[in-house]
Scaffold this motif. Structure first.
Motif, PDB file in Angstrom:
ATOM      1  N   ILE A  78       0.847  -1.207   0.000  1.00  0.00           N
ATOM      2  CA  ILE A  78       0.000   0.000   0.000  1.00  0.00           C
ATOM      3  C   ILE A  78       0.876   1.249   0.000  1.00  0.00           C
ATOM      4  O   ILE A  78       1.881   1.317   0.718  1.00  0.00           O
ATOM      5  N   ASN A  96       0.091   5.125   0.715  1.00  0.00           N
ATOM      6  CA  ASN A  96      -0.993   6.003   1.182  1.00  0.00           C
ATOM      7  C   ASN A  96      -0.407   7.286   1.769  1.00  0.00           C
ATOM      8  O   ASN A  96       0.786   7.380   2.037  1.00  0.00           O
ATOM      9  N   ASP A 142       0.260  -2.052  -4.881  1.00  0.00           N
ATOM     10  CA  ASP A 142      -1.022  -2.643  -5.277  1.00  0.00           C
ATOM     11  C   ASP A 142      -2.175  -1.676  -5.049  1.00  0.00           C
ATOM     12  O   ASP A 142      -3.221  -1.770  -5.696  1.00  0.00           O
ATOM     13  N   ILE A 143      -1.998  -0.803  -4.060  1.00  0.00           N
ATOM     14  CA  ILE A 143      -3.061   0.146  -3.709  1.00  0.00           C
ATOM     15  C   ILE A 143      -2.451   1.536  -3.563  1.00  0.00           C
ATOM     16  O   ILE A 143      -1.409   1.709  -2.900  1.00  0.00           O
ATOM     17  N   THR A 202     -12.470   3.184  -8.331  1.00  0.00           N
ATOM     18  CA  THR A 202     -12.137   3.592  -6.963  1.00  0.00           C
ATOM     19  C   THR A 202     -13.175   3.193  -5.922  1.00  0.00           C
ATOM     20  O   THR A 202     -14.379   3.114  -6.202  1.00  0.00           O
ATOM     21  N   TRP A 259     -12.453   5.964   0.515  1.00  0.00           N
ATOM     22  CA  TRP A 259     -11.606   5.652   1.678  1.00  0.00           C
ATOM     23  C   TRP A 259     -12.058   6.538   2.848  1.00  0.00           C
ATOM     24  O   TRP A 259     -12.717   6.067   3.758  1.00  0.00           O
ATOM     25  N   LEU A 290      -9.421   4.544  -2.682  1.00  0.00           N
ATOM     26  CA  LEU A 290      -8.529   3.416  -2.974  1.00  0.00           C
ATOM     27  C   LEU A 290      -8.563   3.140  -4.473  1.00  0.00           C
ATOM     28  O   LEU A 290      -9.649   3.115  -5.070  1.00  0.00           O
ATOM     29  N   ILE A 317      -6.209   0.957  -7.850  1.00  0.00           N
ATOM     30  CA  ILE A 317      -5.144  -0.005  -8.190  1.00  0.00           C
ATOM     31  C   ILE A 317      -4.320   0.572  -9.343  1.00  0.00           C
ATOM     32  O   ILE A 317      -4.852   0.804 -10.440  1.00  0.00           O
ATOM     33  N   ALA A 343      -5.337  -6.641  -4.001  1.00  0.00           N
ATOM     34  CA  ALA A 343      -5.813  -5.249  -3.951  1.00  0.00           C
ATOM     35  C   ALA A 343      -7.341  -5.221  -3.915  1.00  0.00           C
ATOM     36  O   ALA A 343      -7.954  -4.467  -3.150  1.00  0.00           O
ATOM     37  N   MET A 397      -9.926  -3.688  -1.144  1.00  0.00           N
ATOM     38  CA  MET A 397     -10.997  -2.725  -1.470  1.00  0.00           C
ATOM     39  C   MET A 397     -12.334  -3.213  -0.902  1.00  0.00           C
ATOM     40  O   MET A 397     -13.085  -2.450  -0.284  1.00  0.00           O
TER      41      MET A 397
END
Ligand code: SPD
Length: 350
Positions: free
Chosen positions: A36, A38, A82-83, A130, A133, A264, A266, A276, A280
């Motif tokens: 991830i 973020n 992956d994210i 998407t 989040w 979120l 990919i 991924a 999600m």
């Protein structure tokens, strides 16, 4: 900072953006792993532990400070992530540049749990790319012990009283700073109208002597420690700072503020698309979404999550904008505006 959060900060400091390699080496799918990428201070360790416990998939986490940084990383090539978590005003830019994969989000088992208003969004009208989040608002926070106020306008941030000289923090990215300045000036966001941008430029140059730092990372620590006494901030980071220093106040300005949702997604070239997608889907479960909100301090989009929230967050002023607060969800800025923003930003940061 709570021990829980300092532990996370410690883990993240090792992966702070400055120390990141340009990209993770491209790799074949690493079974049992999810990588991830973020925003900083934005991923609940408890939620990640629960994900690993339920799925057996181990998670790595690296962090970034702005959409502009994420965009530059993805444009530079396959990242090994992956994210990723682009904001509402950047999703279309990522999609149009071929950087995200269609994940057919609308077909996921937990998609039904999303609030109706967030199932399809302007930045992803078919719910293809998407998953929501967290969402919140952008305004500023100040220390009422330093300046008693009252404060009801963005004017205090952009034309600060003398007591804030050298004490102000602003975000470190052009889109975040310039769009809020445009709201203060009563002009449309994502604007490339030369007279409007001239005003923005003058406003930001005049504010500069008051600014100690342009940095979107570390706001909670700077405001909790008193290193800065006023800061442009996202609502949840403001809540986290105020919990540590109760004299801080998040401002709902009469001019309104920016609204946004982070999502979120990919990236193209992700090593493990199936992992991924599992993540999600996991995040559209009410209990998991609440764990994340409790950590980060923001609203999520999942029906039924509120009953799992800590009362401290559920009743927090930063979490509950007044009903009449004017929230502008910025659209993706067209290339002309982005170019103008970059020019103003480069001059400002000289
Ligand atoms: N602590 C990180 C919070 C991230 C907030 N993202 C907001 C983006 C708004 N453009």
């Amino acid at each position: 900072m709570t021990p829980f959060r300092s532990l996370l900060a410690l883990c993240l400091s090792a992966t702070a953006l400055a120390a990141l390699p340009a990209a993770r080496p491209a790799q074949a799918a690493d079974p049992g792993m999810l990588h991830i990428f973020n925003w900083t201070d934005y991923t609940s360790p408890d939620m990640l532990k629960k994900f690993t416990k339920e799925t057996g998939i181990k998670v790595t986490l690296d962090t970034y400070d702005s959409n502009e940084t994420l965009l530059a990383k993805l444009k530079a090539g396959t990242t090994g992530y992956d994210i990723v978590v682009p904001s509402s005003d950047f999703v279309k830019i990522f999609v149009s540049q071929g950087l995200l994969q269609n994940a057919d989000v609308a077909s996921m088992a937990n998609f039904k749990n999303l609030e109706e208003r967030w199932k399809t969004r302007a930045w992803d009208p078919q719910a293809e790319y998407t998953v929501p989040w967290q969402w919140g608002t952008t305004s500023f926070i100040y220390d009422t012990k330093v300046y008693p106020g009252p404060v009801d306008s963005l004017e205090t941030l952009f034309k600060p009283p003398a007591v804030f000289k050298g004490q102000v923090g602003m975000f470190g990215s052009p889109s975040e700073v310039i769009n809020l300045a445009l709201i203060y000036l009563g002009k449309p966001v994502c604007n490339s109208n030369p007279p409007d941008l001239k005003e923005v430029n003058a406003l930001l140059e005049a504010q500069k002597p008051f600014v100690k730092v342009y940095n979107s990372d570390g706001i909670e620590d700077r405001m909790a420690s008193g290193e800065t006494t006023m800061h442009e901030v996202w609502s949840g980071d403001g809540e986290r700072a105020r919990v540590q220093r109760p004299t801080l106040k998040y401002v709902y300005a009469k001019e309104g503020g920016i609204g946004w949702m982070d999502n979120l997604a990919i990236p193209v070239g992700a090593p493990d698309v199936e992992n991924a997608k599992k993540f999600m889907n996991f995040m559209m479960d009410p209990e998991n979404a609440a764990l994340e909100s409790d950590f980060a301090g923001y609203q999520n989009a999942v029906v039924g999550s509120n009953k799992f929230l800590k009362p401290q967050l559920a009743s927090a002023p930063e979490f509950n904008p007044p009903a009449d607060y004017k929230i502008t969800f910025a659209p993706g800025c067209p290339p002309a505006a982005t170019k103008d923003y970059d020019r103003i930003w480069t001059l400002l940061r000289k």
